[in-house]
Design a protein around this motif. Structure first.
Motif, PDB file in Angstrom:
ATOM      1  N   PHE A 213       2.834  24.226  21.218  1.00  0.00           N
ATOM      2  CA  PHE A 213       1.797  23.626  20.791  1.00  0.00           C
ATOM      3  C   PHE A 213       2.142  22.687  19.844  1.00  0.00           C
ATOM      4  CE2 PHE A 213      -1.963  27.281  21.273  1.00  0.00           C
ATOM      5  CZ  PHE A 213      -1.737  26.920  22.626  1.00  0.00           C
ATOM      6  N   ASP A 214       1.170  21.798  19.535  1.00  0.00           N
ATOM      7  CA  ASP A 214       1.403  20.578  18.608  1.00  0.00           C
ATOM      8  C   ASP A 214       0.427  20.461  17.815  1.00  0.00           C
ATOM      9  OD1 ASP A 214       2.385  18.563  17.226  1.00  0.00           O
ATOM     10  OD2 ASP A 214       2.354  17.072  19.205  1.00  0.00           O
ATOM     11  N   PHE A 215       0.426  20.379  16.563  1.00  0.00           N
ATOM     12  CA  PHE A 215      -0.547  20.005  15.557  1.00  0.00           C
ATOM     13  C   PHE A 215      -0.244  18.908  14.732  1.00  0.00           C
ATOM     14  CE2 PHE A 215      -0.091  24.838  16.292  1.00  0.00           C
ATOM     15  CZ  PHE A 215      -1.262  24.972  16.520  1.00  0.00           C
ATOM     16  N   LYS A 216      -0.943  17.836  15.267  1.00  0.00           N
ATOM     17  CA  LYS A 216      -0.594  16.446  15.091  1.00  0.00           C
ATOM     18  C   LYS A 216      -1.381  15.807  13.617  1.00  0.00           C
ATOM     19  CE  LYS A 216       0.608  14.693  19.575  1.00  0.00           C
ATOM     20  NZ  LYS A 216       0.086  13.658  20.615  1.00  0.00           N
ATOM     21  N   HIS A 217      -2.440  16.646  13.427  1.00  0.00           N
ATOM     22  CA  HIS A 217      -3.504  16.162  12.468  1.00  0.00           C
ATOM     23  C   HIS A 217      -3.119  16.946  11.092  1.00  0.00           C
ATOM     24  CE1 HIS A 217      -4.972  13.976  15.669  1.00  0.00           C
ATOM     25  NE2 HIS A 217      -5.107  15.050  16.275  1.00  0.00           N
ATOM     26  N   ALA A 218      -2.598  16.629  10.199  1.00  0.00           N
ATOM     27  CA  ALA A 218      -2.125  17.077   8.971  1.00  0.00           C
ATOM     28  C   ALA A 218      -3.041  16.913   7.902  1.00  0.00           C
ATOM     29  CB  ALA A 218      -0.531  16.810   8.762  1.00  0.00           C
ATOM     30  N   PHE A 219      -3.586  18.253   7.092  1.00  0.00           N
ATOM     31  CA  PHE A 219      -4.432  18.070   6.121  1.00  0.00           C
ATOM     32  C   PHE A 219      -3.674  18.985   4.947  1.00  0.00           C
ATOM     33  CE2 PHE A 219      -6.883  17.348   9.645  1.00  0.00           C
ATOM     34  CZ  PHE A 219      -7.726  16.241   9.120  1.00  0.00           C
ATOM     35  N   GLU A 220      -4.378  19.135   3.808  1.00  0.00           N
ATOM     36  CA  GLU A 220      -3.750  19.798   2.633  1.00  0.00           C
ATOM     37  C   GLU A 220      -3.720  21.229   2.962  1.00  0.00           C
ATOM     38  OE1 GLU A 220      -4.015  20.456  -2.146  1.00  0.00           O
ATOM     39  OE2 GLU A 220      -5.273  19.060  -1.027  1.00  0.00           O
ATOM     40  N   GLY A 221      -2.522  21.987   3.163  1.00  0.00           N
ATOM     41  CA  GLY A 221      -2.406  23.315   3.696  1.00  0.00           C
ATOM     42  C   GLY A 221      -2.524  23.642   5.097  1.00  0.00           C
ATOM     43  N   TYR A 222      -3.093  22.684   5.852  1.00  0.00           N
ATOM     44  CA  TYR A 222      -3.145  23.325   7.292  1.00  0.00           C
ATOM     45  C   TYR A 222      -2.982  22.032   8.281  1.00  0.00           C
ATOM     46  CZ  TYR A 222      -7.916  21.255   6.847  1.00  0.00           C
ATOM     47  OH  TYR A 222      -9.155  20.482   6.786  1.00  0.00           O
ATOM     48  N   SER A 223      -2.971  22.129   9.538  1.00  0.00           N
ATOM     49  CA  SER A 223      -2.871  21.170  10.422  1.00  0.00           C
ATOM     50  C   SER A 223      -3.840  21.395  11.619  1.00  0.00           C
ATOM     51  CB  SER A 223      -1.588  20.664  10.839  1.00  0.00           C
ATOM     52  OG  SER A 223      -0.922  20.220   9.662  1.00  0.00           O
ATOM     53  N   LEU A 224      -4.436  20.416  12.305  1.00  0.00           N
ATOM     54  CA  LEU A 224      -5.233  20.656  13.663  1.00  0.00           C
ATOM     55  C   LEU A 224      -4.348  20.094  14.742  1.00  0.00           C
ATOM     56  CD1 LEU A 224      -8.585  19.300  11.957  1.00  0.00           C
ATOM     57  CD2 LEU A 224      -7.658  21.786  11.974  1.00  0.00           C
ATOM     58  N   MET A 225      -4.838  20.791  15.785  1.00  0.00           N
ATOM     59  CA  MET A 225      -4.499  20.332  17.211  1.00  0.00           C
ATOM     60  C   MET A 225      -5.429  19.248  17.866  1.00  0.00           C
ATOM     61  SD  MET A 225      -4.021  22.393  20.860  1.00  0.00           S
ATOM     62  CE  MET A 225      -2.508  23.317  20.204  1.00  0.00           C
ATOM     63  N   ASP A 226      -6.731  19.383  17.265  1.00  0.00           N
ATOM     64  CA  ASP A 226      -7.722  18.481  17.733  1.00  0.00           C
ATOM     65  C   ASP A 226      -8.740  18.060  16.695  1.00  0.00           C
ATOM     66  OD1 ASP A 226     -10.116  17.247  19.030  1.00  0.00           O
ATOM     67  OD2 ASP A 226      -9.466  18.134  21.186  1.00  0.00           O
ATOM     68  N   LYS A 227      -8.966  16.991  16.081  1.00  0.00           N
ATOM     69  CA  LYS A 227      -9.623  16.601  14.991  1.00  0.00           C
ATOM     70  C   LYS A 227     -11.102  16.713  15.492  1.00  0.00           C
ATOM     71  CE  LYS A 227      -8.204  12.568  13.632  1.00  0.00           C
ATOM     72  NZ  LYS A 227      -8.008  11.440  12.821  1.00  0.00           N
ATOM     73  N   LYS A 228     -11.503  16.710  16.794  1.00  0.00           N
ATOM     74  CA  LYS A 228     -12.610  16.579  17.295  1.00  0.00           C
ATOM     75  C   LYS A 228     -13.541  18.054  17.363  1.00  0.00           C
ATOM     76  CE  LYS A 228     -12.540  12.276  19.963  1.00  0.00           C
ATOM     77  NZ  LYS A 228     -12.749  11.536  21.306  1.00  0.00           N
ATOM     78  N   VAL A 229     -12.751  19.010  17.800  1.00  0.00           N
ATOM     79  CA  VAL A 229     -12.759  20.338  17.727  1.00  0.00           C
ATOM     80  C   VAL A 229     -11.967  21.072  16.911  1.00  0.00           C
ATOM     81  CG1 VAL A 229     -13.433  22.588  19.432  1.00  0.00           C
ATOM     82  CG2 VAL A 229     -13.606  20.114  20.271  1.00  0.00           C
ATOM     83  N   LYS A 230     -12.306  20.933  15.468  1.00  0.00           N
ATOM     84  CA  LYS A 230     -11.585  21.294  14.579  1.00  0.00           C
ATOM     85  C   LYS A 230     -11.061  22.878  14.655  1.00  0.00           C
ATOM     86  CE  LYS A 230     -13.106  18.054  11.050  1.00  0.00           C
ATOM     87  NZ  LYS A 230     -13.909  18.037   9.930  1.00  0.00           N
TER      88      LYS A 230
END
Length: 280
Positions: A213-230
């Motif tokens: 799996f790849d979690f490309k979208h990084a935020f403070e404390g966590y990352s998402l695989m898909d920004k549209k379906v968080k």
């Protein structure tokens, strides 16, 4: 993220359920007619909790609970995000008359199935439908997990289980659920929960495309695989999660990194944590 997964996430929750029913309709019909499916096993088209062998996954989870939480036949079990009975089914043959099982989920059709097929036979198995918003499973309500109070008394459960639940929850929701777990778990109880965890080594593997799996979208404390379906797939920084656990008086007794990050000694696909209450 693969093309099929991207297409699947682009659908609404109701269309995802429909697509699965249509896809598995031929084999579900065959297994129903030939009686190759047990009476408590749901048709494949109704299973919304991931891929793999439904029965074997349930038995595997039961084995993890016995090995790492000290689960006993007389234990009181809470299954958070119980789905459509994957763990409940093998527990019916393990828990005795002094033991009990409570499960809740946001997907009503799963709860309806469990009540009809399991609770009707085992009075100590109880299921609740909780209507909460989730990008992946339920968009028909505005109620959020961050405000939800578990409908159980304090210090009630010996064993609490969350499999692939925190991987679909935003940080504020996880924060609340950890507080609720600490409240309803007995002082000597244990919680087995699965996550996608991020640390320096796992991030290195992701950068080298060495993870599944790849979690490309990084935020403070966590990352998402898909920004549209968080809430499709969420990974948490280990330090951030440790902060939340400390906040609620919980600590990690055991951690096994999952097969998703290519750990050859993984217990499961996701990262497995066993949580306990900190000793006073």
């Amino acid at each position: 993220m693969g093309v099929l997964r991207s297409f699947y996430y682009a659908l609404s929750p109701s269309l995802r359920f429909l697509a699965r029913r249509i896809y598995y309709a031929p084999i579900d019909l065959y297994e129903g007619v030939t009686r190759k499916r047990g009476s408590m096993i749901p048709p494949r088209g109704m299973i919304f909790i991931g891929s793999g062998d439904f029965e074997q996954q349930g038995l595997h989870l039961l084995d993890l609970l016995k090995k790492y939480t000290g689960l006993k036949p007389e234990s009181r079990v809470l299954d958070v995000g119980c789905g459509i009975g994957r763990l409940a089914i093998p527990l019916t043959a393990y828990l005795n008359g002094q033991g009990s099982y409570d499960g809740f989920d946001i997907v009503k059709k799963g709860i309806d199935w469990c009540r009809a097929k399991i609770s009707s036979r085992y009075a100590n198995f109880r299921f609740k439908h909780i209507d909460l918003k989730n990008d992946l499973y339920n968009l028909k309500t505005a109620d959020e997990a961050k405000d939800f109070v578990f409908p159980y008394e304090a210090d009630m459960f010996d064993c609490i289980v969350l499999t692939s639940v925190f991987t679909h929850m935003m940080p504020s929701d996880v924060d609340n659920y950890l507080g609720q777990i600490a409240r309803v778990m007995k002082r000597d109880g244990k919680c087995l929960a699965t996550f996608f965890l991020l640390n320096a080594e796992i991030k290195r593997k992701i950068a080298l495309n060495e993870t599944r799996f790849d979690f490309k979208h990084a935020f403070e404390g966590y990352s998402l695989m898909d920004k549209k379906v968080k809430e499709a797939n969420i990974a948490f920084e280990e330090q951030y999660l440790e902060m939340l656990l400390n906040k609620h008086g919980l600590e990690v007794e055991m951690c096994s990194y999952g097969a998703w990050s290519n750990n050859p000694e993984a217990l499961d696909f996701q990262d497995v944590l066993v949580l306990t209450k900190k000793q006073l």
